[in-house]
Scaffold this motif. Structure first.
Motif, PDB file in Angstrom:
ATOM      1  N   TYR A   1      -3.652  -2.669  -0.633  1.00  0.00           N
ATOM      2  CA  TYR A   1      -3.101  -3.482  -1.725  1.00  0.00           C
ATOM      3  C   TYR A   1      -2.375  -4.706  -1.177  1.00  0.00           C
TER       4      TYR A   1
ATOM      5  N   PRO B   1      -8.368   7.447   2.248  1.00  0.00           N
ATOM      6  CA  PRO B   1      -7.967   6.170   1.637  1.00  0.00           C
ATOM      7  C   PRO B   1      -9.113   5.150   1.704  1.00  0.00           C
TER       8      PRO B   1
ATOM      9  N   LYS C   1      -8.452   1.911  -0.055  1.00  0.00           N
ATOM     10  CA  LYS C   1      -7.894   0.719  -0.684  1.00  0.00           C
ATOM     11  C   LYS C   1      -6.667   0.229   0.064  1.00  0.00           C
TER      12      LYS C   1
ATOM     13  N   THR D   1       0.838  -1.205   0.000  1.00  0.00           N
ATOM     14  CA  THR D   1       0.000   0.000   0.000  1.00  0.00           C
ATOM     15  C   THR D   1       0.873   1.255   0.000  1.00  0.00           C
TER      16      THR D   1
ATOM     17  N   THR E   1      -6.605   5.080  -3.308  1.00  0.00           N
ATOM     18  CA  THR E   1      -5.353   5.047  -2.541  1.00  0.00           C
ATOM     19  C   THR E   1      -5.223   6.298  -1.686  1.00  0.00           C
TER      20      THR E   1
ATOM     21  N   ALA F   1       2.005   1.746  -3.525  1.00  0.00           N
ATOM     22  CA  ALA F   1       0.947   2.328  -4.345  1.00  0.00           C
ATOM     23  C   ALA F   1       0.858   3.834  -4.136  1.00  0.00           C
TER      24      ALA F   1
END
Length: 247
Positions: free
Chosen positions: A225, A221, A223, A152, A218, A155
């Motif tokens: 990953y 936030p 998300k 994350t 992302t 990202a």
């Protein structure tokens, strides 16, 4: 973070054992490298207590042996002293080693060496060198995060790099250094779409896709990953940045 060569551990163990098993007929020039190996390893790997114990136990015997004449044997007395001090040092190293942790890097789709030391080679020729300093920083950080399995965070850095390049593209195409509205990715994208010399629709659709489905979740936030998802995103980011350089 310090890269640990596994051979360092092997050489250290060899050196320690060689000094323990040193023959009375050994010569200083035959064993000097083992003393140096021990001292260097303890200092480089932050064995602070063991280094101090080494300095007060083994080091004096080392210096005594160093004073013998070239070609002279170490002899039984010096061998006995060294073995005694090596045995004194060993429990300290064992105890301090319990606080040392080594992590093994698992290879990803891109090699660890590329991600850490040569990430520019993953882009088209001369693209990385012409990126802004901040974009280069973010891409390098993303590479490190992928190696260390912080997807994350990787990202986040990738989307920062892409957003910076979208802003640079707007300034290049429009000749306008002013920040539109709040200066977000969406603001720059809308301004680019309105330009008479706007990029091809295919490129703009790619920009929109990455912003809506990756950058926004992302940043907000929304998300988290995993390591496979972020490597897919890395592919997308490389492609977008390469295409941006050609617009």
């Amino acid at each position: 973070m310090r890269i640990q060569d596994p051979l360092e551990l092997f050489r250290f163990g060899q050196a320690f054992k060689a000094l323990q098993l040193m023959s009375v007929e050994s010569k200083y020039e035959d064993v000097e490298r083992y003393f140096v190996c021990l001292e260097d390893f303890l200092e480089k790997n932050n064995y602070k207590i063991s280094s101090r114990v080494f300095s007060t136990t083994v080091k004096p015997v080392w210096m005594e042996i160093a004073r013998i004449s070239t070609g002279e044997h170490i002899g039984a007395n010096r061998k006995k002293k060294l073995l005694r001090e090596m045995n004194t040092l060993l429990p300290t190293i064992r105890a301090e080693s319990e606080g040392q942790k080594f992590f093994i890097v698992v290879e990803k789709r891109y090699s660890t060496d590329k991600l850490l030391n040569d990430i520019c080679s993953l882009f088209a020729k001369d693209v990385f060198a012409n990126l802004s300093e901040i974009a280069q920083f973010d891409i390098k950080q993303a590479g490190k995060c992928i190696v260390l399995e912080c997807p994350t965070a990787a990202a986040f850095h990738l989307m920062r790099a892409c957003e910076g390049e979208i802003a640079s593209l707007y300034r290049r195409l429009s000749g306008d250094a002013n920040v539109p509205n709040n200066g977000t990715w969406g603001d720059y994208e809308n301004k680019i779409r309105a330009l008479p010399n706007k990029p091809p629709d295919e490129y703009l659709e790619q920009v929109r896709h990455i912003r809506r489905n990756f950058r926004n979740p992302t940043q907000h936030p929304d998300k988290i990953y995993d390591i496979d998802e972020v490597q897919d995103l890395f592919n997308l980011a490389i492609d977008l940045i390469n295409r941006t350089s050609r617009v």
